[in-house]
Design an enzyme around this catalytic site. Structure first.
Site, PDB file in Angstrom:
ATOM      1  N   LYS A 228       0.821  -1.208   0.000  1.00 34.46           N
ATOM      2  CA  LYS A 228       0.000   0.000   0.000  1.00 34.46           C
ATOM      3  C   LYS A 228       0.859   1.265   0.000  1.00 34.46           C
ATOM      4  O   LYS A 228       1.758   1.417   0.849  1.00 34.46           O
ATOM      5  CB  LYS A 228      -0.911  -0.002   1.229  1.00 34.46           C
ATOM      6  CG  LYS A 228      -1.997  -1.064   1.162  1.00 34.46           C
ATOM      7  CD  LYS A 228      -2.959  -0.735   0.037  1.00 34.46           C
ATOM      8  CE  LYS A 228      -4.149  -1.655  -0.022  1.00 34.46           C
ATOM      9  NZ  LYS A 228      -4.971  -1.376  -1.216  1.00 34.46           N
TER      10      LYS A 228
ATOM     11  N   CYS B  11      31.966  -4.004  31.531  1.00 29.81           N
ATOM     12  CA  CYS B  11      31.569  -2.982  32.502  1.00 29.81           C
ATOM     13  C   CYS B  11      30.898  -3.633  33.712  1.00 29.81           C
ATOM     14  O   CYS B  11      31.569  -4.190  34.560  1.00 29.81           O
ATOM     15  CB  CYS B  11      30.688  -1.919  31.852  1.00 29.81           C
ATOM     16  SG  CYS B  11      30.687  -0.388  32.775  1.00 29.81           S
TER      17      CYS B  11
ATOM     18  N   GLU C  12      32.734  -2.673  23.091  1.00 27.75           N
ATOM     19  CA  GLU C  12      31.770  -2.791  21.978  1.00 27.75           C
ATOM     20  C   GLU C  12      31.612  -1.499  21.191  1.00 27.75           C
ATOM     21  O   GLU C  12      31.074  -1.509  20.093  1.00 27.75           O
ATOM     22  CB  GLU C  12      30.411  -3.279  22.500  1.00 27.75           C
ATOM     23  CG  GLU C  12      29.606  -2.301  23.343  1.00 27.75           C
ATOM     24  CD  GLU C  12      29.908  -2.376  24.839  1.00 27.75           C
ATOM     25  OE1 GLU C  12      31.012  -2.816  25.213  1.00 27.75           O
ATOM     26  OE2 GLU C  12      29.034  -1.984  25.638  1.00 27.75           O
TER      27      GLU C  12
ATOM     28  N   HIS D 218      33.954  -0.193  27.784  1.00 30.30           N
ATOM     29  CA  HIS D 218      33.020  -0.802  26.832  1.00 30.30           C
ATOM     30  C   HIS D 218      33.700  -1.030  25.481  1.00 30.30           C
ATOM     31  O   HIS D 218      33.642  -0.161  24.613  1.00 30.30           O
ATOM     32  CB  HIS D 218      31.807   0.109  26.626  1.00 30.30           C
ATOM     33  CG  HIS D 218      30.903   0.175  27.810  1.00 30.30           C
ATOM     34  ND1 HIS D 218      29.856  -0.698  27.990  1.00 30.30           N
ATOM     35  CD2 HIS D 218      30.909   0.994  28.885  1.00 30.30           C
ATOM     36  CE1 HIS D 218      29.240  -0.412  29.127  1.00 30.30           C
ATOM     37  NE2 HIS D 218      29.854   0.609  29.693  1.00 30.30           N
TER      38      HIS D 218
HETATM   39  N1  GLN Z   1      26.131   0.120  37.004  1.00 28.22           N
HETATM   40  C1  GLN Z   1      27.551   0.023  36.901  1.00 28.22           C
HETATM   41  C2  GLN Z   1      28.239   1.332  37.217  1.00 28.22           C
HETATM   42  O1  GLN Z   1      27.658   2.371  37.144  1.00 28.22           O
HETATM   43  C3  GLN Z   1      27.970  -0.502  35.537  1.00 28.22           C
HETATM   44  C4  GLN Z   1      27.648   0.441  34.443  1.00 28.22           C
HETATM   45  C5  GLN Z   1      27.684  -0.190  33.082  1.00 28.22           C
HETATM   46  O2  GLN Z   1      27.714  -1.396  32.939  1.00 28.22           O
HETATM   47  N2  GLN Z   1      27.703   0.623  32.065  1.00 28.22           N
HETATM   48  O3  GLN Z   1      29.403   1.347  37.539  1.00 28.22           O
END
Ligand code: GLN
Length: 537
Positions: free
Chosen positions: A187, A381, A509, A507
């Site tokens: 559509k 983390c 990632e 992190h």
């Molecule tokens: N909650 C945890 C902290 O603040 C880990 C944070 C996270 O995994 N980004 O240290």
């Protein structure tokens, strides 16, 4: 300088960001220098304070900006450099306008959406364009055409285009062409209506990108061309991809999206050479092996909550000739029912980042299981904090060990806040954020995987490994392999005598790309592959 504006119609979640990023890939491969920018019409200053349920993953940049996850696509698909200037929200625009007003910048004028808010939006386009020194700036306008909050952005880009001259601007509208099963038809009406809305504002798209689950036929293309005032060949199809999002640039190239854009912008550049991109896809699509990775989290129903983690697993899989099958392991179920024996059949366990105490005990159970059954473990983390708490409890015998985030009264705060963080009461933008330099200890697994002694990685957290416990942990075989030397903070931990037990406070990632998978992810998948294929249980 040439400008491309990407808007969206009919519904959200069409993958506008992906389309913008994929166009970036094509233009880069035509030899152009590309910059990308995202406008988000909501009032939050940034997505940092929003729940993943609202917003999906918060993507962190080198400079510590907490941004929309589309910026993750931009970084993975192109070589563009991003900073906080590449993501603008309505909140930021209004904050600037109000600051200007208080500073008397508007010289007695009534401060209004038009022209003051729209001027501030345009200033953010121009200043990024100048600073980036790119040939082309792609600006994605978040939200859906027709939303009240998006109007100032659309008005701003209309004015901007008027000033910039017709061949310096290309409007690309990403729309949805639904398939009505009962009628067996695609559509076009919603698209016609959304383009009509856009034209009411004064914008006529040069390219209409139709997201659809079935191919568009000639007749439908013609209809949309006539009713939306778009050339026939500029109505293009963007079907759902079969295997991987990395196919999107190739699909758009087949539909000649980059040709259309270059034609509109009068860019005379050679066609995109996508051979290297095809190689990447080949590796992702047709691997020889398969590994199963358990991701233990709490936002499991949400595709977008761990977006960069999933992408990084795909990149690392391709590098190991493995398809990565992600199994979602509900942390709260682990808490309730204990570790299921089926966990043993996984190639590895990954505990991603997270906030708040829900599911924490389940994640600790998963970490223990991985340590005791020699299952590869990778913590990101929160995943590093979990591994530390688990070790404290079950190896050091500090039974009530915890992070003060989850138990402020714990007698063994192995994870706690630094004094300066204790004083922070505001939530927005107050975490440890962005890229910092980390030193790796010679001969550790992390150091060998990176093949370097000094690395830079991005952070987003408040709580740290408590240095008072370092000796005690080390004596029991816990290895601190990465340290942020400037403040003596723990960044990477690992266990010896284990096939793969590595976790980072940062992190990783956020820095994995399809053509340069992250070394830690790569090592993790290699270990998972080893477990699944070479050492049967
Ligand atoms: N909650 C945890 C902290 O603040 C880990 C944070 C996270 O995994 N980004 O240290």
């Amino acid at each position: 300088m040439k400008y491309i504006f990407v808007t969206g119609g009919v519904v959200s979640s069409l993958g506008k960001g992906l389309t913008a990023a994929a166009l970036g890939t094509l233009l880069e491969n035509r030899g152009l220098n590309v910059a990308l920018q995202k406008f988000d019409p909501y009032l939050n200053l940034d997505p940092g304070t929003m729940s993943p349920y609202q917003h999906g993953e918060v993507y962190v940049l080198d400079d510590g900006a907490e941004t929309d996850l589309d910026l993750g696509h931009y970084e993975r698909f192109t070589h563009t450099k991003l900073s906080r200037r590449n993501n603008t929200t309505s909140g930021q625009v209004y904050q600037q306008v109000l600051d200007n007003e208080r500073a008397g910048v508007y010289l007695g004028k009534t401060v209004q959406v038009i022209p003051h808010v729209t001027d501030e939006i345009q200033r953010r386009i121009t200043s990024l364009a100048e600073e980036s020194k790119a040939d082309v700036l792609i600006t994605e306008v978040g939200g859906t055409v027709g939303d009240i909050e998006g109007l100032p952005f659309l008005e701003a880009i209309r004015e901007f285009a008027h000033e910039a001259g017709s061949h310096n601007v290309c409007f690309l509208h990403v729309t949805y062409v639904p398939f009505i099963k009962a009628a067996g038809e695609l559509k076009t009406k919603p698209t016609q209506q959304s383009v009509a809305k856009l034209r009411e504002i004064g914008i006529t798209p040069h390219v209409l990108v139709c997201r659809c689950e079935h191919p568009l036929n000639k007749e439908l293309r013609q209809k949309m061309s006539v009713f939306c005032n778009v050339p026939y060949d500029a109505v293009i199809e963007e079907k759902d991809v079969d295997h991987t999002i990395y196919e999107v640039p190739l699909m758009l190239q087949r539909e000649r999206m980059d040709d259309l854009v270059c034609r509109q912008l009068e860019l005379h550049v050679p066609p995109a050479n996508m051979t290297y991109w095809q190689d990447i896809i080949r590796k992702i699509v047709a691997p020889a092996h398969r590994v199963r990775i358990g991701v233990v989290g709490k936002y499991l129903s949400l595709q977008d909550a761990y977006k960069s983690v999933y992408e990084s697993l795909i990149h690392a899989g391709a590098a190991n000739d493995c398809a990565v099958q992600i199994e979602l392991v509900d942390a709260e179920e682990l808490e309730r029912f204990g570790p299921d024996k089926s966990l043993k059949e996984l190639g590895g366990i990954l505990v991603p980042g997270g906030f708040g105490d829900r599911g924490i005990e389940g994640k600790i159970i998963a970490a223990r299981f991985a340590r005791e059954y020699r299952l590869p473990y990778f913590g990101l983390c929160l995943g590093m904090q979990i591994a530390s708490i688990e070790f404290a409890r079950n190896v050091l015998g500090l039974q009530k060990a915890n992070s003060t985030e989850f138990d402020p009264e714990t007698p063994h705060p192995v994870i706690s806040r630094l004094e300066e963080q204790e004083r922070v009461t505001r939530l927005g933008g107050t975490m440890r954020l962005g890229a910092q330099t980390i030193e790796l200890k010679m001969g550790t697994r992390a150091q060998k995987l990176y093949g370097a002694f000094v690395i830079r990685e991005r952070h987003r957290h408040r709580f740290e490994f408590n240095n008072k416990y370092r000796d005690q942990f080390e004596k029991a075989g816990f290895v601190f392999s990465g340290i942020y030397a400037q403040e003596d903070l723990v960044e990477v931990i690992e266990l010896n005598d284990h096939p793969f037990f590595v976790a980072s406070q940062f992190h990783p990632e956020f820095q994995s790309k399809p053509d340069s998978p992250h070394p830690l992810f790569k090592g993790f998948i290699a270990a998972a592959h080893e477990r699944m294929h070479h050492k049967p249980l």
